[in-house]
Structures are given as C-alpha cells and as structure tokens.
Design a protein around this motif. Sequence first.
Motif, mmCIF file in Angstrom:
data_model
loop_
_atom_site.group_PDB
_atom_site.id
_atom_site.type_symbol
_atom_site.label_atom_id
_atom_site.label_comp_id
_atom_site.label_asym_id
_atom_site.label_seq_id
_atom_site.Cartn_x
_atom_site.Cartn_y
_atom_site.Cartn_z
ATOM 1 N N MET A 219 0.805 -1.223 0.000
ATOM 2 C CA MET A 219 0.000 0.000 0.000
ATOM 3 C C MET A 219 0.840 1.276 0.000
ATOM 4 N N MET A 220 2.114 1.167 0.338
ATOM 5 C CA MET A 220 2.952 2.370 0.351
ATOM 6 C C MET A 220 3.081 2.967 -1.043
ATOM 7 N N GLY A 221 3.098 2.127 -2.058
ATOM 8 C CA GLY A 221 3.142 2.634 -3.417
ATOM 9 C C GLY A 221 4.502 3.175 -3.807
ATOM 10 N N ASP A 222 4.520 3.900 -4.880
ATOM 11 C CA ASP A 222 5.752 4.449 -5.452
ATOM 12 C C ASP A 222 6.204 5.664 -4.651
ATOM 13 N N ILE A 223 7.469 5.689 -4.283
ATOM 14 C CA ILE A 223 8.015 6.795 -3.496
ATOM 15 C C ILE A 223 7.854 8.140 -4.206
ATOM 16 N N SER A 224 7.844 8.132 -5.529
ATOM 17 C CA SER A 224 7.757 9.387 -6.284
ATOM 18 C C SER A 224 6.395 10.058 -6.142
ATOM 19 N N PHE A 225 5.391 9.291 -5.646
ATOM 20 C CA PHE A 225 4.049 9.850 -5.518
ATOM 21 C C PHE A 225 3.726 10.317 -4.102
ATOM 22 N N ILE A 226 4.665 10.136 -3.154
ATOM 23 C CA ILE A 226 4.401 10.554 -1.784
ATOM 24 C C ILE A 226 4.365 12.080 -1.726
ATOM 25 N N SER A 227 3.343 12.610 -1.079
ATOM 26 C CA SER A 227 3.198 14.069 -0.999
ATOM 27 C C SER A 227 2.427 14.415 0.269
ATOM 28 N N TYR A 228 2.500 15.678 0.663
ATOM 29 C CA TYR A 228 1.829 16.112 1.886
ATOM 30 C C TYR A 228 0.305 16.077 1.727
ATOM 31 N N ARG A 229 -0.388 15.910 2.851
ATOM 32 C CA ARG A 229 -1.846 15.962 2.852
ATOM 33 C C ARG A 229 -2.312 17.317 2.325
ATOM 34 N N LYS A 230 -3.461 17.327 1.677
ATOM 35 C CA LYS A 230 -4.025 18.599 1.202
ATOM 36 C C LYS A 230 -4.475 19.442 2.382
ATOM 37 N N GLN A 231 -4.920 18.762 3.443
ATOM 38 C CA GLN A 231 -5.349 19.478 4.645
ATOM 39 C C GLN A 231 -4.653 18.858 5.856
ATOM 40 N N GLU A 232 -3.894 19.659 6.572
ATOM 41 C CA GLU A 232 -3.152 19.154 7.728
ATOM 42 C C GLU A 232 -4.097 18.700 8.836
ATOM 43 N N ILE A 233 -3.654 17.696 9.602
ATOM 44 C CA ILE A 233 -4.424 17.246 10.766
ATOM 45 C C ILE A 233 -3.502 17.242 11.983
ATOM 46 N N SER A 234 -4.094 17.219 13.171
ATOM 47 C CA SER A 234 -3.307 17.238 14.396
ATOM 48 C C SER A 234 -2.776 15.843 14.712
ATOM 49 N N ILE A 235 -1.836 15.791 15.651
ATOM 50 C CA ILE A 235 -1.307 14.499 16.081
ATOM 51 C C ILE A 235 -2.426 13.668 16.709
ATOM 52 N N GLY A 236 -3.310 14.333 17.466
ATOM 53 C CA GLY A 236 -4.431 13.630 18.076
ATOM 54 C C GLY A 236 -5.337 12.983 17.041
ATOM 55 N N GLN A 237 -5.628 13.698 15.972
ATOM 56 C CA GLN A 237 -6.448 13.146 14.888
ATOM 57 C C GLN A 237 -5.731 11.992 14.198
ATOM 58 N N THR A 238 -4.403 12.132 14.078
ATOM 59 C CA THR A 238 -3.605 11.073 13.463
ATOM 60 C C THR A 238 -3.696 9.787 14.272
ATOM 61 N N ILE A 239 -3.563 9.931 15.596
ATOM 62 C CA ILE A 239 -3.660 8.761 16.478
ATOM 63 C C ILE A 239 -5.033 8.124 16.378
ATOM 64 N N LYS A 240 -6.077 8.956 16.328
ATOM 65 C CA LYS A 240 -7.433 8.443 16.227
ATOM 66 C C LYS A 240 -7.631 7.654 14.920
ATOM 67 N N GLU A 241 -7.112 8.191 13.833
ATOM 68 C CA GLU A 241 -7.211 7.503 12.533
ATOM 69 C C GLU A 241 -6.398 6.214 12.548
ATOM 70 N N LEU A 242 -5.255 6.270 13.242
ATOM 71 C CA LEU A 242 -4.366 5.102 13.296
ATOM 72 C C LEU A 242 -5.026 3.940 14.023
ATOM 73 N N LEU A 243 -5.806 4.243 15.026
ATOM 74 C CA LEU A 243 -6.422 3.214 15.868
ATOM 75 C C LEU A 243 -7.801 2.785 15.370
ATOM 76 N N THR A 244 -8.195 3.271 14.232
ATOM 77 C CA THR A 244 -9.475 2.882 13.650
ATOM 78 C C THR A 244 -9.250 2.326 12.251
ATOM 79 N N SER A 245 -10.306 1.760 11.702
ATOM 80 C CA SER A 245 -10.216 1.211 10.342
ATOM 81 C C SER A 245 -10.652 2.229 9.300
ATOM 82 N N GLN A 246 -10.736 3.480 9.747
ATOM 83 C CA GLN A 246 -11.157 4.552 8.831
ATOM 84 C C GLN A 246 -10.240 4.622 7.619
ATOM 85 N N LYS A 247 -10.836 4.699 6.449
ATOM 86 C CA LYS A 247 -10.052 4.749 5.206
ATOM 87 C C LYS A 247 -9.699 6.172 4.840
#
Length: 247
Positions: A219-247
């Motif tokens: 799922m990591m895909g091609d390194i040449s396509f890695i780019s920043y999120r269009k909308q930044e999120i907080s570390i707290g939101q990141t943890i929440k997404e990490l601990l869920t199956s949210q796509k």
Amino acid sequence: MTSPSGQPSIEIFGVLIMEPIVTLTDLLVTAVCLYAYIKLKKLNHQGSSHQYFRLYFLIMAIATAFGGITGHAFQYALGLSWKLPGWLISMLAVSALERGIISFLSPIVSKTTSKVLGIANVVELLGFAVLSFLTLNFFYVQIHSAYGLGLVVFPLCFYAFWKTGNKGAKIICQSILFTSLAAFFYTSKASISPWFNHLDISHCIMAFGTYLFYRGAVMMGDISFISYRKQEISIGQTIKELLTSQK
C-alpha cells in the motif's frame, strides 16, 4: 528430552526433534516471509525503499528458518552457539526494514536527517550484533528489534501517515502495535499448554504481523508519488485515525 521451553520432544523416523511445535511456528513465519517476498518481487515496485522491503522479507525468511531448525529442532545436537546465525540474520533483516522506511521518507525529510538516520542504522546494527555474538544472549537481539521497530520504523511511519496520509505507513504502524504482543507473551511466558507455549504464541503473532507488514509495503506505493496531505491534521487526529479502520 526436556527442552529449554519445556515443550516435549518427538521422534520422527528415529530422528529426535526438540520443541517440534516451536519449530513449526518458526517455519510458519518463514513461509509468510517467502510469500511476501515473492509477491513483492512480482509487483516490482521501483525505488530503493521497495528493494529494502523485499530484502527484509527474504532475509527474515532465512533467519526464521535457521531459528526453527538450528535454534530449536536440533539445538540439542548443535549447541547454543547455533542460535547465533538466526539471531544475527534477523538483526540484519530489521536493519533492512529501517533503511527501507528511511528511504521512503526521503522526499519529506531533510538530507541531513536521512544521513543521520542511515549512519545510526549501521552503528546500532554493529553494536548489538557484537554484543549478541560475545554474550550469546537473545536479550540484545530483542533490544535491537525493539529499537529498530519501536524507535525508528514506528515513529517514521507515524510521521509519514501524519504528514501524507499514506495508507501503507498506517498499516505498518498498526502491524508494529500488534506485533508488540509477541514480546508480552515471550517475556511473561504465558502459555496455553506445553504443546503450545509462549514461543508458539509469539511466533503466530509474528506471522500475522509479518503479513500486515507485507500489506503495508504494497500500500505504500511508489516513493515518487508521496506528498503532503491537502489538509493538515493534528497528532491527536492522526492517532485516532491510526487506531481505527477509517479509510
């Protein structure tokens, strides 16, 4: 014959096999690693990061095969020193995974950071390998694995998921959290029975965790396509997404 883990030995065609289920579950990890290596080789994702990922699975397959056969099944005949090949090769595998993640993040971290991480990767591998060789103590292999996965791979993948939303980085973070259960069963020696002990449980967790690593690499895909999120999120939101199956 009493084995170090207390698992009964068996005899097959006159050949004594020590810790037979421990051996089988070690070889289960080998099989999953080989499966991952073959599948990733067929996908043929380009870039040094994916070369390191493929190398990780191949080297870990060799390490766990050594671990199962020389480190468990025939340890009584070969001696404790024959655990070393599996230990040292597994450390090399973890270092390959670290380098793969470092390479993958190169577009979003400074060249200095990548260089420092690369140097640290070599230093810690050599340091813990020497300690393991001199002491014949698995403790240093555990510390190397904990350092590599917990203090290098997890933080870097977490950063990648936080900044880019890369799904592969998320899966690898989740796989490390899951695989950490293996350390709990190993250290606590919690067993179901003498025929399925703490080592067997740890190996089964590692096998499933290895499959998750494989899914993350895909799922990591091609390194040449890695780019920043269009909308930044907080570390707290990141943890929440990490601990869920949210796509």
